[in-house]
Design an enzyme around this catalytic site. Sequence first.
Site: not given
Length: 443
Positions: A37, A134
């Site tokens: 990522k 999150d």
Amino acid sequence: MNAVGERYLLLEQIGAGAMGVVWRAHDELLHREVAVKQLKLPDLDPVATDMARTRAMREARIAARLQHPNAIGVFDVVVQDDLPWLVMEYLPSRSLAALLAENGPLHPVEAARIGGKIAAALAAAHAAGITHRDVKPGNVLIGHDGTVKLTDFGISRAVGDGTLTEAGMISGTPAYLAPEIARGDAPDARSDVFSLGATLYAMTEDRSPYGATDNNLGLIYRAATGKIDPPSRAGTLTGPLKRLLSNDPARRPTAAQAVDLLASDEGPTSVFRRPAVEPRRAPRWIVPVVAALVLIAGGVVGGLVWLLPLVDEHLVFTFDESVTVQESGTGQDPNVPVDALSPVDAAANFVRDHYRQAASDPTTAWNNLTESFRPTLEEYEGFWSKYDEVQPDILTVSARPNGSYTVDVQLTFVLGSSLDVQTYRVGVEVVDGARKIVSSSKI
């Protein structure tokens, strides 16, 4: 540029979002597939950007400490072109958000299965001192073989997904935000648990608990005020959802308790699957079990006899997700006739009210038990006096051919800030015109 850190060969882009771009890559050193990522950093001045980069590296290294079968592992962190890159476990999968968008809401049993896996990952993270910050469907990956893994631990704060906390704003996703975070508190394990509940809610209701809207300011306002739309499709998950989504963080279960709350081989016992016939056994229950000696074939065999009849082939479930349990009094008011409500609602109300008053008025609750089933009043009061409150949630009600009812109830025992969640199966019969509890066993 094809190889990140002169080691990870980028093969194809497999995802993109607010926090960055994800690639499937090949680890040239260990000869394995990985996910890489490329993190996005906020567009800030050079000093703030450098701080964000440092924070991203720190948070990624913290996340790398977590090793759990339901969490995407972080293998490495490298910096290239002044940007941090995360090297993670690669799971052929789709996000839960994508699956919900394509297929619609899930059956409560499947939602419970997925939620239990997420809770297990959070429990391990919290034990390691890691807060996710999150939890949402977009950060839950569902493998092609059904594997469930939570990803992006701590990264939302690291890269300023949403907005930066330091700027007086909120980090996280408004649709799944805990009320206290919307009001300005710092994220912690309890806010992760709320977001788990909000994710479960989305699985069954196909929307955020704050409503189906893309207006982030409106969502943050509703979150800050604790306004949640009651679930309508959650069935037996309704009780667990109420606890996970409690406006008061202290009243939520821990992630580890949520695992127990949601876990079983197929999810919570519900009308959606028939309970297996269990062998006669002595359960642990909330008042002392009646002990007896059973005479068999002229011999004496010691054992514990419980008074709840076994589930048989004539069991008919009549309490489903469309039924709303009505409010009533104690269930023992002689002015309220037994047949004032439907038999299913009446049995559900009676059991719920019985446990609501057990801690505050154990004498009245004791009178709800049949004489043959009661312990002594002193024993009964001694048990219930240990708790500040008991919160009951009715799961299912089943009718038996003899006119009795079996009620499955989930009890949250509250003692200070501690919560203990247990599920019990309660037998209810009408004796001399009044409802009585004839049995109770832990399931």
